[in-house]
Scaffold this active site. Structure first.
Site, PDB file in Angstrom:
ATOM      1  N   MET A  90       0.780  -1.226   0.000  1.00  0.00           N
ATOM      2  CA  MET A  90       0.000   0.000   0.000  1.00  0.00           C
ATOM      3  C   MET A  90       0.824   1.295   0.000  1.00  0.00           C
ATOM      4  SD  MET A  90      -2.762  -1.376  -0.250  1.00  0.00           S
ATOM      5  CE  MET A  90      -3.429   0.227  -0.575  1.00  0.00           C
ATOM      6  N   GLN A 123      -4.888  -5.950   2.998  1.00  0.00           N
ATOM      7  CA  GLN A 123      -4.916  -6.582   4.316  1.00  0.00           C
ATOM      8  C   GLN A 123      -5.967  -5.900   5.212  1.00  0.00           C
ATOM      9  OE1 GLN A 123      -0.775  -8.047   5.624  1.00  0.00           O
ATOM     10  NE2 GLN A 123      -0.360  -6.088   4.683  1.00  0.00           N
TER      11      GLN A 123
END
Lengths: 751, 136
Positions: free
Chosen positions: A168, A374
């Site tokens: 990310m 996640q």
């Protein structure tokens, strides 16, 4: 078809024919019958689906979707099978210490005393930065926070990282550079209002199935909704696409600039919005203007985009028209295909540009939305400050005033927190290789499988001169390299907060006891801190106390989570920040007047990009560039990696579910029929894939879902003979430091 | 090298034993185990074999909402191991359709399952209702 396959099919057909005479059985075991249901959150991806967890006789036995949460009662196939992840016979149930090259059973005292001794001795002997923490977007927020505080305020190092760096970091870089603040401005509710979806670099159907379902529902409800999917492979996400842009690998940045140019040339831009809300920048400085932007875009024509990307110009033009059409509300979504690239941040910037110049932002259904991999990368690592350069809630290590704020709340002397960022993930493991870092604590993640060019870092972790501690629930490709293994309590055996892709914070409740001697990571870290002499840093009796401290840290920052108290988390089905008070409903449209508490009621415009000092989001000029390693004569193929719906991360959990362990767990190499023909391989044949790092043999899957010159392998298989990260390259985006898992060069041969 | 090679001996034995068992006992209400695939070094999931062995079933599922959304075979049928079931219990529907499953406890549902009205594999929302006087 092999003879044995035929035999199987004969037997299978017989089974079906005979079974057809039977009647369906009815069982209500999971629906009732002494089951106690408790709300919670799915353990897997960043969608963060609400679930109810069914416990009977002290055992988790069933999962059902939470109808009061954003997922409207649905879960994906992995989520439905969650109870099994607790009960596989492989569970780590007692600490292990490596003795004479073997991991042997130890007591908690023995294991934690050893860890405390090694870490404190190393700090004394080799300096503060000789120790490091590598965490996870799967740990609870309180756990990541405890680790961060122990390492920054206790050991005195900013060597605090987490695996969100691998997935990310480029999205963070994109949001921060464009808007001044991390995290998306929209929510999943935008899906229900969008007319056009632009899904790029995301196999949503497999990686985020419940969101894919919501998109599909939206399209079913309104056939006028159009879906554009852009990806070098045809994935199952394409099943609902109206336009599929199967671009040549690494040409997407060209296409994104060409879309912007098309908007400019065809009067699809929002001039008023541009005038009121945007700045323009090149490099790192927002010192450009609209005319310079138009000039920058000039070479990015649709004709050239078609030539470069290999997509039909009609498809490109239709897609751009749909995206840009003034009456359409457009939602963009992307994930690793954009992020895990040499220019991942730039890719993010270019998607934001499309929304900014058309003004398609901050309106329900018009937003630019990064999907997360996640369950707690956003809340637990990005927001909480779990990377080497950040501190809680938008603070930066390099800013003295930010360090001082945190030190004050922590009650530690000024100067306790180091003034330089620590080492980012790849630098951290490279420092382990050079022995600049001697001790590392790895929690809730599996870098022995998931790092790129993984052979290199496996060697560093296995080196007897490095001290590696791993806390996890199952043996993994990382625990096998560890000096100490700590058995952690699993999801549902411990309590903590998860924050998903849409800024929604939710509480995960403990509903069953940990297995064996396993303990929650939070308890382990508090215990370890005390043994290292830093007990005063963690005077907490439970994660509730740590959450109180986190609310204090967030106070006065733009995160505004003050209203997300523990009591509210216990009651509500998730709360979306900013949420300043307990009676605030949460903010679905960030930066928008009347929605976001940070925007004054008397602000003269509908949207205020308050993350930037001048309230203007920045349109960045980002050119198209080559990948870190492009195919050449010697290594002529693009190699890319990704996911399948049956598995998650490194399959340490899904690989232990009986339904999933044989379902697509073997990594195949997806190869186009044209290339397969040249190599003389058919589906099922072995193909040797060789990069400059390693050479592995995968079974072939010949499919025109791929394209000539490209091969794909999924990343879940943990068989050392097929672990794709032995092939991938450990280059990274210079801005976000996120590795380029999506592109490297390989050669192929029939095995 | 072929990756899809089964153990011929093991499979033959399993097949023979299974067929012999059916021969003696007759058709079972819920049939014996799925043919052995455990241990086979194969990249295949259910779909690969069943596209060939039960193509109609496969296409009914693939073209359905469940197929579109990748709710795959094992969600209802379990694995190919001991938990395999030809006729799924409605427990398997609870994950996403908990409210609807609860309605199955009503007395008038006594002899019915979800699949009475939602045909297996296609699992349409509702069966087409025959119109009086229409085509028979």
């Amino acid at each position: 078809m092999s003879a044995t396959r035929r035999q199987f099919m004969v037997a299978s057909a017989a089974t079906s024919a005979l079974a057809a005479l039977g009647k369906p059985t009815k069982a209500f075991a999971a629906a009732g019958g002494g089951i106690k249901w408790t709300k919670g959150v799915c353990r897997y991806c960043g969608v963060g689906c609400g679930v109810y967890k069914g416990v009977r006789d002290g055992k988790l036995v069933a999962i059902k979707g939470d109808k009061e949460n954003h997922n409207d009662g649905y879960v994906c196939l992995k989520g439905f099978l969650l109870p099994q992840i607790l009960y596989h016979e492989d569970r780590l149930t007692h600490p292990l210490i490596k003795k004479n090259g073997k991991l042997v059973k130890a007591s908690w005292d023995e294991a934690l005393d050893l860890v405390a001794k090694k870490f404190t001795e190393s700090v004394k002997k080799n300096g503060k930065d000789s120790v490091a923490f590598y965490g996870s977007g799967q740990a609870y927020t309180e756990e990541s926070y405890a680790a961060s505080k122990l390492f920054r305020a206790g050991f005195g190092t900013n060597n605090v990282e987490g695996n969100p760096r691998l997935c990310m970091a480029s999205a963070v870089g994109g949001y921060v550079t464009t808007f001044g603040k991390d995290e998306p401005m929209g929510t999943y509710d935008d899906i229900d209002n969008a007319d056009v979806f632009f899904i790029i670099g995301s196999n949503t159907a497999e990686a985020h199935p419940v969101l894919f379902q919501r998109i599909a529902r939206r399209k079913k409800a309104d056939p006028n909704v159009k879906i554009i999917v852009a990806d070098p492979r045809m994935t199952p996400t394409g099943r609902i696409a109206d336009i599929y842009l199967k671009f040549k690998p690494n040409t997407d940045l060209f296409v994104l600039n060409a879309f912007a140019n098309y908007f400019v040339q065809n009067d699809l831009v929002d001039k008023e919005f541009i005038k009121n809300h945007l700045a323009f920048g090149k490099g790192k400085a927002a010192d450009q203007n609209w005319d310079a932007y138009v000039a920058f875009l000039a070479p990015y024509t649709m004709e050239k985009a078609a030539e470069v990307s290999g997509c039909p110009i009609e498809d490109l033009t239709t897609a751009a028209k749909l995206f840009g059409c003034k009456k359409n509300r457009t939602m963009s979504m992307w994930t690793m295909g954009i992020n895990q690239r040499l220019r991942g941040v730039w890719g993010n910037n270019l998607i934001h540009n499309l929304h900014l110049i058309t003004g398609k932002i901050g309106i329900p259904g018009s937003t630019t939305f990064s999907l997360t991999g996640q369950p707690n990368a956003c809340g637990g690592v990005r927001d909480q400050g779990g990377l080497c350069h950040i501190l809680p809630y938008g603070r930066l290590v390099k800013k003295p005033e930010h360090r001082a704020e945190v030190e004050k709340i922590w009650g530690v002397p000024p100067g306790t927190i180091g003034d330089k960022p620590g080492k980012h993930t790849l630098a951290m493991f490279q420092a382990l290789e050079t022995k600049d870092i001697k001790c590392i604590y790895i929690m809730c993640t599996n870098p022995g499988h998931s790092l790129p060019n993984v052979n290199r870092y496996r060697k560093a972790m296995a080196d007897p001169d490095t001290f590696v501690v791993v806390a996890d629930i199952y043996p993994t490709r990382t625990t096998e390299l560890a000096d100490v293994v700590l058995p952690a309590a699993a999801w549902s055996e411990k309590e903590g907060v998860y924050g998903c892709s849409e800024r929604r914070y939710q509480l995960e409740h403990a509903v069953v006891l940990p297995q064996g001697e396993a303990r929650p990571d939070f308890d382990i870290l508090v215990d370890l801190a005390a043994r290292c002499g830093y007990g005063k840093l963690m005077p907490w009796k439970s994660p509730d106390d740590a959450w109180e401290e986190l609310l204090l840290l967030a106070e006065g920052t733009m995160y505004q989570i003050g209203g997300i108290t523990r009591a509210r988390l216990r009651k509500d089905h998730g709360v979306i920040w900013p949420c300043p008070t307990e009676d605030h409903p949460g903010t679905k449209l960030r930066y928008v007047k009347g929605e976001d508490p940070w925007v004054p009621d008397d602000y003269p415009h509908r949207i205020m990009f308050y993350g930037k000092p001048d309230n203007r989001a920045v349109v960045w000029f980002r050119p198209w560039e080559n990948a870190a390693e492009m195919p050449d004569e010697e290594y002529p193929f693009f190699f890319t990696t990704g996911r399948v719906i049956e598995h998650w991360h490194t399959a340490t959990m899904t690989g232990r579910c009986k339904e999933l362990k044989h379902a697509k767990i073997t990594s195949e190499v997806e190869i186009h029929p044209d290339d397969a023909k040249k190599l003389g391989v058919r589906t099922g044949d072995g193909v040797r894939v060789t990069s400059r790092r390693d050479s592995l043999v995968f079974p072939a899957l010949v499919t025109d879902n791929s394209q000539p010159g490209l091969v794909f392998v999924h990343m879940h298989d943990d068989n050392l003979k097929r672990m794709c990260n032995k092939i991938t390259i450990d280059q990274f985006d210079p801005g976000s430091k996120e590795p380029t898992f999506k592109i490297c060069a390989v050669k192929l041969a029939k095995a | 090298m072929k990756w899809t090679t089964f153990s011929a001996v093991a499979l033959t034995l399993v097949g023979l034993l299974a067929l012999a068992g059916w021969g003696i006992a007759g058709p079972a209400e819920n049939p014996p185990a799925h043919p052995e695939v455990e241990g086979a070094v194969t990249p295949d999931a259910c779909e690969v074999c069943h596209q060939e062995v039960t193509p109609e079933v496969h296409s009914e599922w693939y073209d359905s909402q469940h197929g579109m959304l990748a709710v795959k075979c094992f969600v209802c049928h379990g694995s190919t191991g001991e938990d395999f079931t030809k006729d799924p219990s409605i427990d398997r529907c609870v994950g996403c359709h908990a409210d609807q499953v609860e309605t199955m406890a009503a007395p008038f549902m006594k002899d019915k399952s979800c699949f009475t009205c939602h045909p297996a594999h296609a699992l349409m929302a509702h069966l087409p209702v025959a119109v009086e006087g229409g085509d028979k």
